[in-house]
Design a protein around this motif. Structure first.
Motif, mmCIF file in Angstrom:
data_model
loop_
_atom_site.group_PDB
_atom_site.id
_atom_site.type_symbol
_atom_site.label_atom_id
_atom_site.label_comp_id
_atom_site.label_asym_id
_atom_site.label_seq_id
_atom_site.Cartn_x
_atom_site.Cartn_y
_atom_site.Cartn_z
ATOM 1 N N VAL A 127 0.830 -1.206 0.000
ATOM 2 C CA VAL A 127 0.000 0.000 0.000
ATOM 3 C C VAL A 127 0.864 1.255 0.000
ATOM 4 N N GLY A 128 1.905 1.268 0.796
ATOM 5 C CA GLY A 128 2.848 2.376 0.747
ATOM 6 C C GLY A 128 2.556 3.535 1.669
ATOM 7 N N GLY A 129 1.306 3.679 2.096
ATOM 8 C CA GLY A 129 0.970 4.775 2.994
ATOM 9 C C GLY A 129 1.024 4.350 4.446
ATOM 10 N N ARG A 130 0.272 5.060 5.278
ATOM 11 C CA ARG A 130 0.239 4.750 6.700
ATOM 12 C C ARG A 130 -1.181 4.378 7.117
ATOM 13 N N PRO A 131 -1.343 3.738 8.275
ATOM 14 C CA PRO A 131 -2.693 3.395 8.741
ATOM 15 C C PRO A 131 -3.542 4.642 8.976
ATOM 16 N N LEU A 132 -4.838 4.459 8.920
ATOM 17 C CA LEU A 132 -5.774 5.560 9.123
ATOM 18 C C LEU A 132 -5.583 6.218 10.482
ATOM 19 N N GLN A 133 -5.119 5.459 11.469
ATOM 20 C CA GLN A 133 -4.960 6.017 12.805
ATOM 21 C C GLN A 133 -3.997 7.201 12.820
ATOM 22 N N HIS A 134 -3.014 7.198 11.909
ATOM 23 C CA HIS A 134 -2.091 8.332 11.836
ATOM 24 C C HIS A 134 -2.794 9.562 11.271
ATOM 25 N N ALA A 135 -3.680 9.336 10.297
ATOM 26 C CA ALA A 135 -4.418 10.458 9.714
ATOM 27 C C ALA A 135 -5.342 11.103 10.740
ATOM 28 N N LEU A 136 -5.832 10.301 11.690
ATOM 29 C CA LEU A 136 -6.742 10.833 12.699
ATOM 30 C C LEU A 136 -6.056 11.832 13.623
ATOM 31 N N HIS A 137 -4.741 11.765 13.701
ATOM 32 C CA HIS A 137 -4.006 12.679 14.572
ATOM 33 C C HIS A 137 -3.596 13.958 13.846
ATOM 34 N N GLN A 138 -3.962 14.053 12.582
ATOM 35 C CA GLN A 138 -3.622 15.247 11.810
ATOM 36 C C GLN A 138 -4.793 16.224 11.850
ATOM 37 N N GLY A 156 -16.319 -0.392 1.024
ATOM 38 C CA GLY A 156 -15.477 -1.585 1.021
ATOM 39 C C GLY A 156 -16.020 -2.657 1.947
ATOM 40 N N VAL A 157 -16.498 -2.248 3.115
ATOM 41 C CA VAL A 157 -17.078 -3.189 4.076
ATOM 42 C C VAL A 157 -18.340 -3.826 3.495
ATOM 43 N N HIS A 158 -19.143 -3.026 2.799
ATOM 44 C CA HIS A 158 -20.354 -3.571 2.179
ATOM 45 C C HIS A 158 -20.000 -4.642 1.150
ATOM 46 N N HIS A 159 -18.915 -4.436 0.419
ATOM 47 C CA HIS A 159 -18.483 -5.448 -0.556
ATOM 48 C C HIS A 159 -18.107 -6.747 0.159
ATOM 49 N N LEU A 160 -17.435 -6.633 1.305
ATOM 50 C CA LEU A 160 -17.092 -7.826 2.084
ATOM 51 C C LEU A 160 -18.356 -8.588 2.469
ATOM 52 N N HIS A 161 -19.343 -7.852 2.948
ATOM 53 C CA HIS A 161 -20.587 -8.491 3.374
ATOM 54 C C HIS A 161 -21.271 -9.193 2.204
ATOM 55 N N GLY A 162 -21.190 -8.576 1.034
ATOM 56 C CA GLY A 162 -21.780 -9.198 -0.144
ATOM 57 C C GLY A 162 -21.089 -10.493 -0.532
ATOM 58 N N ARG A 163 -19.811 -10.618 -0.137
ATOM 59 C CA ARG A 163 -19.064 -11.848 -0.407
ATOM 60 C C ARG A 163 -19.151 -12.835 0.753
ATOM 61 N N GLY A 164 -20.016 -12.536 1.720
ATOM 62 C CA GLY A 164 -20.215 -13.460 2.833
ATOM 63 C C GLY A 164 -19.169 -13.370 3.923
ATOM 64 N N VAL A 165 -18.577 -12.186 4.109
ATOM 65 C CA VAL A 165 -17.519 -12.009 5.108
ATOM 66 C C VAL A 165 -17.880 -10.869 6.057
ATOM 67 N N VAL A 166 -17.825 -11.128 7.361
ATOM 68 C CA VAL A 166 -17.910 -10.078 8.375
ATOM 69 C C VAL A 166 -16.506 -9.920 8.948
ATOM 70 N N HIS A 167 -15.959 -8.714 8.903
ATOM 71 C CA HIS A 167 -14.561 -8.494 9.264
ATOM 72 C C HIS A 167 -14.305 -8.730 10.747
ATOM 73 N N ASN A 168 -15.141 -8.174 11.617
ATOM 74 C CA ASN A 168 -15.074 -8.345 13.074
ATOM 75 C C ASN A 168 -13.964 -7.572 13.776
ATOM 76 N N ASP A 169 -13.045 -6.962 13.044
ATOM 77 C CA ASP A 169 -11.977 -6.214 13.716
ATOM 78 C C ASP A 169 -11.664 -4.924 12.966
ATOM 79 N N LEU A 170 -12.718 -4.236 12.546
ATOM 80 C CA LEU A 170 -12.526 -2.952 11.875
ATOM 81 C C LEU A 170 -12.061 -1.914 12.894
ATOM 82 N N LYS A 171 -10.979 -1.235 12.582
ATOM 83 C CA LYS A 171 -10.429 -0.177 13.423
ATOM 84 C C LYS A 171 -9.424 0.596 12.581
ATOM 85 N N PRO A 172 -9.051 1.797 12.988
ATOM 86 C CA PRO A 172 -8.157 2.619 12.164
ATOM 87 C C PRO A 172 -6.838 1.950 11.798
ATOM 88 N N SER A 173 -6.275 1.139 12.698
ATOM 89 C CA SER A 173 -4.990 0.503 12.394
ATOM 90 C C SER A 173 -5.118 -0.611 11.364
#
Length: 349
Positions: A127-138, A156-173
């Motif tokens: 990906v090359g960038g940084r986790p969203l948690q870093h952006a939250l501090h800006q 993106g999460v909705h697409h996961l659900h459409g493929r039968g996947v619940v992430h269960n650990d969504l967070k900025p990191s």
């Protein structure tokens, strides 16, 4: 029982001991940074490991380069002491096996998996960038930009659900940002799948906790037995949204029991932390955080469209700066100091 490696994931050469004394590369922040110290190039399979870019309980993530194409990728390697541990290996493989079946612009793609010297690894897009948690501090990130990111993640999460996947650990990191500011969801080790009728994913059993407590839905924290329910991810999106808009988590507690009790109530008003929050935006986010699943947004797409609808109606400008909880606290302290000065002057008159 450990998950079987699909046939296409071929075995490769053993991971070399890259430093004198046999110290493995994961104990160095840069695998190839001091070439004079290495006996030979650090590599696993067809990939040259360059430097550590992340780590977790199960594995270490390296920035790496394909020795065939020269492409830069990310490689996650199982920690050495977990090799041969069937439970750890199954958990380690669960994420990439799920992610390899998903193709979406807001999901980190998995290229391949394999073994080297008895250690599992898998290759992801870099990906090359940084986790969203870093952006939250800006503090300089405009509110409009934050909400667009939120809507993209929800899609993106909705697409996961459409493929039968619940992430269960969504967070900025677990949301990585590309150099162009595109969010990508990663880390599917805690994910649950939509099981065939009459069956149940083992991770949906009663008492089984998956996720990070501050971002987990109340029913998940209770370990409640549940069918495939994407609304648990919708709740996590609400927590992320609350933090993106206010700069703080909606619930902070000293222990898990206290956190469970707090999550049975609605979160504190967002205006306590950000006076710029409009009523419509707050109601949109609070609906995602409702303690009762049936009262939340019915899907991540509904939540995404609600956020996008607010963006269009509010006509927020990218130049409008975001005011975080930290800056508001600083403003309040300054106001109190000025009030004290006024009182002191009045007392001297």
């Amino acid at each position: 029982m450990a998950a079987a490696i699909p046939p296409r994931f071929e075995k490769s050469e053993a991971v070399p001991s890259c430093r004198p004394g046999g110290i493995p590369p994961e104990f160095s922040s840069s695998c190839l940074g001091r070439r004079a110290m290495w006996r030979k190039e650090c590599r696993i399979g067809n990939y040259a490991l360059e430097r550590v870019i992340g780590y977790g309980e199960l594995g270490i993530v390296y920035r790496a380069r394909s020795r065939k194409s020269g492409e830069t990728v990310a490689v996650k390697v199982l920690r050495p002491h977990l090799g041969g541990n069937a439970g750890a290996e199954e958990l380690f493989l669960r994420g990439p096996i799920i992610a390899s079946q998903i193709r979406h612009e807001h999901v980190v793609g998995v290229r391949e998996m394999g073994t080297a010297g008895g250690r599992l690894y898998y290759v992801m897009e870099f990906v090359g960038g940084r986790p969203l948690q870093h952006a939250l501090h800006q503090n300089g990130m405009p509110m409009a930009a934050r909400l667009r990111l939120l809507a993209d993640v929800a899609r993106g999460v909705h697409h996961l659900h459409g493929r039968g996947v619940v992430h269960n650990d969504l967070k900025p990191s677990n949301i990585l940002m590309t150099a162009d500011g595109v969010p990508k969801i990663t880390d599917f080790e805690s994910a649950t799948l939509r099981a065939p009728q009459g069956h149940r994913d083992a991770r949906m059993g009663e008492g089984f906790l998956c996720g990070t407590p501050p971002y987990m839905a109340p029913e998940s924290l209770r370990g409640a037995k549940a069918a495939f329910d994407p609304r648990r991810d919708v709740y996590a999106l609400g927590v992320i949204a609350y933090r993106m808009v206010t700069g703080v988590l909606p619930y902070v507690a000293p222990d898990l029991i206290a956190l469970m009790r707090m999550k049975e109530m609605e979160p504190p008003p967002m205006a306590l932390w950000n006076v710029q929050v409009e009523a419509r935006l707050e109601s949109t986010i609070r609906r995602a955080l409702m303690p009762v699943p049936a009262e939340r947004w019915g899907s991540a797409m509904e939540f995404a469209k609600a956020v996008e609808g607010y963006l269009k109606s509010a006509k927020l400008e990218d130049a409008s700066a975001f005011t975080s909880a930290h800056s508001i606290k600083k403003h309040r302290l300054l106001s109190l100091a000025r009030l004290r000065q006024t009182i002191d002057r009045a007392a001297c008159l």
